[in-house]
Enzyme design. Structure first.
Site, PDB file in Angstrom:
ATOM      1  N   PRO A   1       4.875  -2.898  -2.137  1.00  0.00           N
ATOM      2  CA  PRO A   1       6.129  -2.985  -1.543  1.00  0.00           C
ATOM      3  C   PRO A   1       7.270  -2.664  -2.715  1.00  0.00           C
ATOM      4  O   PRO A   1       8.415  -2.204  -2.568  1.00  0.00           O
ATOM      5  CB  PRO A   1       6.604  -4.145  -0.736  1.00  0.00           C
ATOM      6  CG  PRO A   1       5.482  -4.972  -0.760  1.00  0.00           C
ATOM      7  CD  PRO A   1       4.192  -4.479  -1.675  1.00  0.00           C
TER       8      PRO A   1
ATOM      9  N   ARG B   1      -4.213  16.075   5.843  1.00  0.00           N
ATOM     10  CA  ARG B   1      -3.629  17.139   6.746  1.00  0.00           C
ATOM     11  C   ARG B   1      -3.089  18.360   6.117  1.00  0.00           C
ATOM     12  O   ARG B   1      -3.182  19.527   6.551  1.00  0.00           O
ATOM     13  CB  ARG B   1      -2.930  16.509   7.807  1.00  0.00           C
ATOM     14  CG  ARG B   1      -1.250  16.105   7.455  1.00  0.00           C
ATOM     15  CD  ARG B   1      -0.640  15.430   8.549  1.00  0.00           C
ATOM     16  NE  ARG B   1      -0.248  16.218   9.674  1.00  0.00           N
ATOM     17  CZ  ARG B   1       0.921  17.518   9.334  1.00  0.00           C
ATOM     18  NH1 ARG B   1       1.304  17.467   8.328  1.00  0.00           N
ATOM     19  NH2 ARG B   1       1.066  17.978  10.058  1.00  0.00           N
TER      20      ARG B   1
ATOM     21  N   GLU C   1      -0.277 -12.259  -1.816  1.00  0.00           N
ATOM     22  CA  GLU C   1       1.299 -12.063  -2.341  1.00  0.00           C
ATOM     23  C   GLU C   1       1.501 -10.915  -3.316  1.00  0.00           C
ATOM     24  O   GLU C   1       2.632 -10.633  -3.713  1.00  0.00           O
ATOM     25  CB  GLU C   1       1.915 -13.360  -2.717  1.00  0.00           C
ATOM     26  CG  GLU C   1       1.645 -14.598  -1.956  1.00  0.00           C
ATOM     27  CD  GLU C   1       2.095 -14.140  -0.469  1.00  0.00           C
ATOM     28  OE1 GLU C   1       3.077 -13.766  -0.161  1.00  0.00           O
ATOM     29  OE2 GLU C   1       1.184 -14.323   0.311  1.00  0.00           O
TER      30      GLU C   1
ATOM     31  N   ASP D   1       6.455  21.623   9.756  1.00  0.00           N
ATOM     32  CA  ASP D   1       6.399  20.117   9.974  1.00  0.00           C
ATOM     33  C   ASP D   1       8.018  19.689   9.824  1.00  0.00           C
ATOM     34  O   ASP D   1       8.585  20.095   9.024  1.00  0.00           O
ATOM     35  CB  ASP D   1       5.655  19.220   8.869  1.00  0.00           C
ATOM     36  CG  ASP D   1       4.262  19.308   9.192  1.00  0.00           C
ATOM     37  OD1 ASP D   1       3.714  19.834  10.379  1.00  0.00           O
ATOM     38  OD2 ASP D   1       3.557  19.007   8.242  1.00  0.00           O
TER      39      ASP D   1
HETATM   40 CL1  6GU Z   1       1.990  -0.212  -0.056  1.00  0.00          CL
HETATM   41  N1  6GU Z   1       2.140  -2.566   0.544  1.00  0.00           N
HETATM   42  C1  6GU Z   1       2.423  -3.912   1.467  1.00  0.00           C
HETATM   43  N2  6GU Z   1       1.876  -4.753   1.311  1.00  0.00           N
HETATM   44  N3  6GU Z   1       3.480  -3.772   2.093  1.00  0.00           N
HETATM   45  C2  6GU Z   1       4.274  -2.699   2.226  1.00  0.00           C
HETATM   46  C3  6GU Z   1       3.755  -1.440   1.362  1.00  0.00           C
HETATM   47  C4  6GU Z   1       2.800  -1.493   0.726  1.00  0.00           C
HETATM   48  N4  6GU Z   1       4.761  -0.371   1.878  1.00  0.00           N
HETATM   49  C5  6GU Z   1       5.715  -0.961   2.444  1.00  0.00           C
HETATM   50  N5  6GU Z   1       5.475  -2.276   2.698  1.00  0.00           N
END
Ligand code: 6GU
Length: 230
Positions: free
Chosen positions: A89, A154, A116, A169
């Protein structure tokens, strides 16, 4: 293209990779997707891959040893260097432009973690770039990896039936897609717009373009502003 996935849960990928475009592109050799289980590179009897964070705090952190050993094993499976991507994230937000960029690579190495987070030395030591799929937290990088793989594969030549379709797209032109209709001409009293039945291809193209702009203004004005980063 070759895609290596390093994960603690290779089984999670089985179904998404066994259907539709991802199935077909693997069968026809357009893409080669290889799963490697990070846990196979644990060194203790309990196959431990995570540990408590130094400095304290909640949760567990992916240990660098098994990830490094797994990566070094995977690296040697193909001569192509590959672009190394950590799913987290904390990463740069994934979008269609990134998808197009990645689709030009010969090899991707995706590292999905649970727990985590990753020990920071995994990112720095492997020289990995980080990608996130959006501003929310998933329980692991696996689903994010699948989304990236789907969006990238794709776009590969021959992946879609109609070679032209990725160009139309949503997002490719910075706009949402225009409305589509198929048979029947009238469904429960709702009629297909006359213009689409007119056979005038110039007018239809013009109408679609206007519709795309209108819906983008209405539903995703952020795509039209300077704050394109979203
Ligand atoms: Cl790539 N990993 C995790 N654990 N949470 C996320 C993410 C990735 N992208 C958004 N939330």
């Amino acid at each position: 293209m070759r895609i290596d996935i390093l994960t603690l849960f290779p089984e999670m990928f089985e179904s998404p990779l066994s259907h539709s475009i991802l199935k077909r592109t693997q069968e026809t050799g357009i893409v080669d997707i290889v799963l490697t289980n990070i846990r196979d590179f644990a060194t203790d009897n309990y196959r431990k891959v995570d540990d408590k964070p130094y400095g304290g705090g909640p949760g567990m952190v992916m240990m660098p040893g098994p990830v490094f050993d797994c990566f070094e094993y995977v690296e040697k499976l193909s001569p192509e260097k590959g672009r190394v991507i950590l799913l987290t994230p904390q990463g740069q937000k994934f979008n269609q432009a990134k998808s197009v960029e990645l689709s030009a690579e010969k090899r991707l190495v995706l590292i999905a973690g649970k727990y985590e987070g990753f020990d920071e030395r995994i990112r720095t030591g492997l020289g990995a770039e980080q990608i996130s799929i959006g501003d929310y937290v998933l329980s692991g990088g696996e689903l994010a990896a699948m989304i990236i793989i789907d969006a990238v594969v794709r776009l590969l030549a021959g992946a879609l039936g109609d070679e032209d379709s990725p160009k139309d797209d949503s997002f490719s032109a910075g706009l949402l897609e225009y409305p589509q209709y198929t048979r029947p001409e009238v469904f429960r009293g709702m009629k297909v717009p006359d213009i689409l039945l007119s056979g005038d291809h110039g007018k239809i193209a013009q109408w679609r373009r206007r519709q795309a702009i209108e819906r983008t203004k209405k539903w995703r004005p952020d795509l039209l502003g300077d704050n394109k980063k979203e």
